[in-house]
Design a protein around this motif. Structure first.
Motif, PDB file in Angstrom:
ATOM      1  N   PRO A  48      -5.079   2.082  -5.645  1.00  0.00           N
ATOM      2  CA  PRO A  48      -5.291   2.421  -4.064  1.00  0.00           C
ATOM      3  C   PRO A  48      -6.522   2.298  -4.095  1.00  0.00           C
ATOM      4  O   PRO A  48      -7.223   3.284  -4.467  1.00  0.00           O
ATOM      5  CB  PRO A  48      -4.167   3.342  -4.770  1.00  0.00           C
ATOM      6  N   ASP A  49      -6.075   3.212  -2.230  1.00  0.00           N
ATOM      7  CA  ASP A  49      -7.456   3.530  -1.727  1.00  0.00           C
ATOM      8  C   ASP A  49      -8.293   4.487  -2.193  1.00  0.00           C
ATOM      9  O   ASP A  49      -7.244   5.886  -2.607  1.00  0.00           O
ATOM     10  CB  ASP A  49      -7.233   3.506  -0.407  1.00  0.00           C
TER      11      ASP A  49
ATOM     12  N   PRO B 269       1.093  -1.283   0.272  1.00  0.00           N
ATOM     13  CA  PRO B 269      -0.310  -0.175   0.576  1.00  0.00           C
ATOM     14  C   PRO B 269       0.942   1.354   0.057  1.00  0.00           C
ATOM     15  O   PRO B 269       0.645   1.923   0.847  1.00  0.00           O
ATOM     16  CB  PRO B 269      -1.028  -0.019   1.219  1.00  0.00           C
TER      17      PRO B 269
ATOM     18  N   SER C 208      -0.626  -2.760   7.499  1.00  0.00           N
ATOM     19  CA  SER C 208      -1.275  -1.877   7.542  1.00  0.00           C
ATOM     20  C   SER C 208      -1.059  -0.224   7.737  1.00  0.00           C
ATOM     21  O   SER C 208      -0.254  -0.104   8.738  1.00  0.00           O
ATOM     22  CB  SER C 208      -3.049  -1.932   8.121  1.00  0.00           C
TER      23      SER C 208
ATOM     24  N   ASP D 274      -1.645   3.003   8.369  1.00  0.00           N
ATOM     25  CA  ASP D 274      -2.211   3.437   9.053  1.00  0.00           C
ATOM     26  C   ASP D 274      -2.176   3.239  10.886  1.00  0.00           C
ATOM     27  O   ASP D 274      -2.298   3.447  12.229  1.00  0.00           O
ATOM     28  CB  ASP D 274      -3.162   4.253   9.435  1.00  0.00           C
TER      29      ASP D 274
ATOM     30  N   ALA E  23      -6.743   7.881   0.042  1.00  0.00           N
ATOM     31  CA  ALA E  23      -5.541   8.151  -0.385  1.00  0.00           C
ATOM     32  C   ALA E  23      -4.722   8.266  -1.218  1.00  0.00           C
ATOM     33  O   ALA E  23      -4.854   9.206  -0.944  1.00  0.00           O
ATOM     34  CB  ALA E  23      -4.865   6.736   0.009  1.00  0.00           C
TER      35      ALA E  23
ATOM     36  N   GLU F 196      -1.290   4.616   0.062  1.00  0.00           N
ATOM     37  CA  GLU F 196      -2.056   4.724   1.985  1.00  0.00           C
ATOM     38  C   GLU F 196      -1.049   5.537   2.780  1.00  0.00           C
ATOM     39  O   GLU F 196      -0.950   5.996   3.560  1.00  0.00           O
ATOM     40  CB  GLU F 196      -2.532   3.567   1.802  1.00  0.00           C
TER      41      GLU F 196
ATOM     42  N   SER G 259      -0.223   8.499   4.770  1.00  0.00           N
ATOM     43  CA  SER G 259      -0.207   9.065   6.086  1.00  0.00           C
ATOM     44  C   SER G 259       0.908   9.607   6.360  1.00  0.00           C
ATOM     45  O   SER G 259       0.900  10.292   7.183  1.00  0.00           O
ATOM     46  CB  SER G 259      -0.494   7.765   6.786  1.00  0.00           C
TER      47      SER G 259
END
Lengths: 216, 548
Positions: free
Chosen positions: A179-180, A42, A149, A151, A183, A45, A49
Motif C-alpha cells: 500500500p501507499d 487499492p 483511483s 480519491d 495511506a 487507499e 479516503s
C-alpha cells in the motif's frame, strides 16, 4: 516493503474503529480492505479516503436509505461499508432488490468484496458499474474493467443481478500488499486513537507484575 | 465451556506439540545445525534447518549480550538474550544480513513473506550460570536445581500469521505439515530448544575448553523451553471463536468415543494405572508458589492418589468402564483432577483420538458473514440459550463490569484495568461478550418482528455481537460461558486453555494475568525422534515396582 494481508486487516479494523465505526462495521472494513488488497486493488487507499471523509460521522448520515430501486444517504454520500454490509445482509432477497442504484457512494471499489460475498450467498452473479469501472462478481471470482483511483468523488453505482456477462480473466490474487505509505499513515493515525495514554499506574498495574527483577 | 474448566486444562495427545513430533517421526524429518558462529560472550548467529519430505524450515537465531537490568518478559521490552525467526527454506547470505538488521529489534523491525515466525527469549538467570559453570568444571548440573526451573531460556513471544510482515498462514496452510494449528510456532520453539542446549554447552566450552563436558542425554532432555505469557494471549480465545470451538470439539469428541466404549480390558486398565502413577510423579514435580495454583496442585496430588486407589480395586470387566469412571471422577475429583484424567484416557486410545487432530484448524472467513435473513425471534432464542447467564447478570452491579480490557500506547501492550477506578471507557476493547449479549437482548425487546438485516440497519452497534451469536448457534463451544468483565475473572484461565492445546505443562502463575509454563520438557531431541520417546515424553517414566 510489502505487508501481510493479516496485518493490513488488523490495522484496517483498528483504524475504522478509531474513526468512529462500531466494532462490527470495523470488522467488515477490515475484511473488505484485506479482500481488495488480495485482489491487487487499492484497499488501504480506499479505506483511508473513506475514513478521512466520514471521520466520526453519525450512522444516520452514512447508512443507506432504502427506496425501491435506489439506496441513498441522508448525508453527503453513502458509506461503502455500510452499504456493502446492508447488501450482504439482504443476499437472500437479492433478486427482488435488483436492479439497484446506490447514489453517491464513496470509494465504490469497496463494494466489490460485499458484492462477491452476496453473489456467493445468493447463488447469482452481480454486476456493479460506475463511471470508473465495471465488475462482474461471482462467489469465487471477480472480472473487472476500468480504472481504480481511490480519491475520486463519490459516484453512483448500478447493481444488476444477474450480471450481464463480461469476458475477461478473473482478477488474479496476491498474498502480499504494497500500500501507499501515506495511506498507511492515515490508517495508523486513526488506529492510534484506540490506545490508552501511558501512566505510571497503568504501566505498573495493567499488565501484572513481571518486570525487571521479577523471579526468572 | 466455563473458565473454571478451561483454567484447569491439561495437555493431551491432541496438543500441537505432540502432533508435530508424531509427524516428524513418521516422516523421518532431519534437523541439522547449519551454522554456529557465536563468540565467547555468547554473541552471534546460528542456523538450524529442519527438513520434511517437501519443505525445509530454518531457525535463524541471534544471541545477544543483554545487560541484566534490561531483562523483562513484558511486551514493552526492547532487548532480549536471544531473538529468532523461522525462515521458509534455507536463507542465503543476503537474507541473513537483512534478518540481522531486523530480527533483533523484534516488533521494531520488518519481516518478509519468507519469514514465518518471529520470537525472542530470555535466560533463566537462576539456572543459566549454574549449568555453564558445572559443565565447564566437567560436571553435570545438579538435577534438583534443573527440576526446580526446568528450562534455560523462556520465550516471551512467538508471533506468526503475518505479524510484522511475516507470511500469512494462508501461504503455508495447504502444506500437510502446516495444516494443524500453530505447527510453525511449535517447530520454532522445538528448534529454539535445540539451539539453547547447544549454546549452553558452547558457553561452557568457551569458559573452560579443556575440562568442559556436554550434558548427559537424560539430563539434557530435562530442559524444556519456558514461556512467559501475559495478557497478549488472553483475548485470543474470545477473538477466535470458530477455532476455539474446533479445539474443544475435538477433545470432547475424543472423550465421548472413549466413554462410549462398552467394555475395557485388563491391558487397558493396567495401562491407565501406569499412566496415573506417572501423572502422580508429574504432579509431585509441579512447582508453583502462586496462592491460587499451589492448593490446586496439592488437590491434584490428592486426586491422583484417590484415583490410584480407586483403579486398584476396579474390575476390567464391568460394562461401560470409562463412562463409569468418568462419572465417578465428576463426583470425587477436583476439576484439575478430572482434566488430568481426561488427558490420560485419551492416551489409552490413540486410534480413536489421533484422527480428530486433523479437524482442529479452520478458515475463520467461513463463519464471518452475517445471516441477515435470520428472523429476530431466532436471534432472541440463541441469546437466551447461549448467553442465559449473561441475561441473569445484574449489570448495574459494579462487580459485573469491574474490569476493562484495553491496549496501551506503550508498545501496544494489552492491559486489564479497573473500570471504575480509571477513565478508560473510550479505549475499551470488544471483549465484553456477556455484557454485549445482554445489551443486544435488551435492544431486541420491543423491536418489531423482522429480520436481522432490518435490525442491524437501525442498530449497527450490535453487529459484532450478532455475528458472535450466530457463530455460537452452530458452533456451540465457540463462546466462553462466563463474564469476561467480572471482578473475579482470571485471565490466566484463558491463557491456560490455549497453552494446554499447545502442549504446555507446569503452569506456574505469577499473578492473575501472567503464567510461566514449560514446553517440550523431556521431549526427544531430533536425533532421538525414532525412539519410543517420540510420542511418550509428556509424563515421567514409571518408577520400577519394588517386589514386596
Amino acid at each position: 516493503m510489502t505487508h501481510s494481508l493479516n496485518e493490513i486487516s488488523a490495522l484496517a479494523r483498528k483504524a475504522a474503529r478509531g474513526a468512529g465505526m462500531p466494532w462490527g462495521l470495523a470488522e467488515e472494513s477490515a475484511e473488505a480492505t484485506r479482500w481488495l488488497c488480495a485482489h491487487r486493488l487499492p484497499g488501504v487507499e480506499c479505506l483511508a479516503s473513506v475514513l478521512h471523509d466520514q471521520d466520526r460521522a453519525a450512522w444516520e448520515a452514512l447508512c443507506p436509505v432504502m427506496a425501491r430501486g435506489v439506496w441513498s444517504s441522508r448525508g453527503t454520500a453513502l458509506c461503502p461499508i455500510a452499504a456493502g454490509a446492508s447488501l450482504s445482509d439482504r443476499a437472500a432477497g437479492l433478486a427482488g432488490l435488483a436492479p439497484l442504484t446506490l447514489r453517491s457512494c464513496r470509494a465504490p471499489l469497496m463494494l466489490l468484496p460485499f458484492a462477491c460475498e452476496t453473489a456467493r450467498l445468493s447463488g447469482h452473479s452481480i454486476g456493479l458499474t460506475t463511471q470508473q469501472f465495471a465488475a462482474v462478481c461471482t462467489g469465487n471470482a471477480l472480472v473487472l474493467d476500468g480504472t481504480f483511483s481511490p480519491d475520486r468523488p463519490p459516484a453512483d453505482v448500478t447493481l444488476t443481478c444477474p450480471a450481464a456477462s463480461r469476458t475477461g480473466p478473473p482478477v488474479p490474487l496476491t498474498d502480499r500488499a504494497a500500500p501507499d505509505p501515506a495511506a498507511l499513515d492515515v490508517l495508523t493515525g486513526f488506529a492510534a486513537r484506540l490506545y490508552a495514554p501511558e501512566t505510571e499506574a497503568r504501566r505498573r498495574d495493567g499488565a501484572g507484575a513481571s518486570g525487571p527483577g521479577a523471579l526468572s | 465451556m466455563r473458565l473454571e474448566r478451561l483454567g484447569a486444562a491439561h495437555a493431551t495427545r491432541l496438543s500441537f506439540m505432540r502432533q508435530l513430533l508424531r509427524r516428524m517421526r513418521a516422516e523421518n524429518w532431519s534437523v541439522s545445525c547449519t551454522g554456529f558462529d557465536i563468540d565467547a560472550r555468547g554473541v552471534g548467529t546460528a542456523t538450524y534447518t529442519g527438513r520434511g519430505p517437501d519443505h525445509a524450515y530454518t531457525l535463524v537465531a541471534f544471541a545477544h549480550d543483554l545487560p541484566p537490568e534490561q531483562r523483562t518478559d513484558r511486551v514493552i521490552a526492547t532487548a532480549w538474550d536471544a531473538t529468532f525467526t523461522l525462515f521458509d527454506g534455507v536463507p542465503d547470505a543476503d537474507d541473513l544480513t537483512r534478518l540481522r538488521a531486523n530480527v533483533p529489534g523484534q516488533e521494531a523491525g520488518r519481516l518478509s513473506g519468507r519469514e514465518l515466525t518471529l520470537a525472542r527469549a530470555n535466560r533463566s538467570t537462576r539456572l543459566w550460570d549454574h549449568v555453564v559453570d558445572a559443565l565447564a568444571r566437567g560436571q553435570q548440573p545438579d538435577p534438583g536445581r534443573v527440576a526446580e526451573v526446568g528450562y534455560l531460556m523462556r520465550t516471551t513471544a512467538v508471533y506468526g500469521s503475518g505479524k510484522f510482515g511475516a507470511a500469512d498462514r494462508m501461504l503455508t496452510c495447504a502444506r500437510p505439515e502446516c495444516a494443524a494449528p500453530f505447527q510453525l510456532e511449535m517447530l520454532t520453539v522445538y528448534l529454539i530448544r535445540c539451539f539453547v542446549l547447544d549454546l549452553v554447552e558452547h558457553m561452557a566450552r568457551m569458559q573452560a575448553p579443556r575440562t568442559a563436558v556436554p550434558l548427559a542425554p537424560t539430563l539434557r532432555r530435562r530442559f524444556g523451553i519456558g514461556n512467559s505469557t501475559g495478557l497478549g494471549m488472553a483475548p485470543f480465545l474470545v477473538n477466535h471463536p470458530a477455532l476455539l470451538h474446533r479445539w474443544i470439539a475435538a477433545r470432547e469428541q475424543a472423550l465421548a468415543r472413549i466413554r462410549s466404549q462398552p467394555q475395557g480390558s485388563e491391558d487397558r486398565l493396567q495401562t491407565l494405572r501406569t499412566l496415573v502413577h506417572r501423572a502422580a510423579r508429574l504432579a509431585a514435580d509441579w512447582r508453583t508458589g502462586h496462592p491460587l495454583q499451589a492448593p490446586r496442585v496439592v488437590g491434584l496430588r490428592a486426586d491422583l492418589s484417590l484415583l490410584e486407589s480407586h483403579l486398584s480395586g476396579l474390575s476390567p470387566h464391568i460394562r461401560d468402564p470409562w463412562n463409569t469412571l468418568w462419572l465417578w471422577a465428576e463426583d470425587h475429583l477436583s476439576v484439575e483432577g478430572q482434566e488430568q484424567l481426561l488427558a490420560l484416557l485419551l492416551e489409552l486410545y490413540p486410534d480413536f483420538v489421533d484422527d480428530l487432530a486433523g479437524d482442529m484448524a479452520v478458515d475463520e472467513r467461513d463463519s464471518f458473514t452475517i445471516d441477515g435473513a435470520m428472523p429476530l425471534h431466532d436471534l432472541r432464542a440463541i441469546l437466551q440459550d447461549v448467553y442465559a447467564a449473561a441475561l441473569d447478570t445484574d449489570w448495574d452491579a459494579c462487580a459485573a463490569q469491574a474490569r476493562i480490557w484495553y491496549v496501551s500506547e506503550a508498545k501496544l501492550e494489552p492491559r486489564l484495568g479497573e473500570r471504575f477506578e480509571e477513565d478508560l471507557d473510550r479505549y475499551e476493547q470488544p471483549l465484553d461478550t456477556h455484557r454485549a449479549a445482554a445489551a443486544l437482548h435488551a435492544a431486541l425487546d420491543g423491536h418489531p418482528p423482522g429480520t436481522v438485516a432490518d435490525f442491524l440497519l437501525r442498530h449497527p452497534d450490535h453487529r459484532h455481537t450478532v455475528r458472535r451469536a450466530q457463530i455460537a448457534a452452530h458452533l456451540p463451544y465457540s463462546e466462553i460461558r462466563d463474564n469476561t468483565l467480572a471482578a473475579d475473572m482470571r485471565p490466566i484461565d484463558m491463557l491456560r486453555l490455549k497453552l494446554s492445546f499447545f502442549g504446555a505443562a507446569h503452569f506456574d502463575p505469577r499473578s492473575d494475568r501472567w503464567v510461566r509454563i514449560n514446553m517440550y520438557q523431556n521431549a526427544p531431541f531430533p536425533g532421538e525422534l525414532q525412539t519410543d520417546l517420540a510420542d511418550d515424553w509428556t509424563l515421567p517414566p514409571a518408577l520400577p515396582r519394588i517386589p514386596a
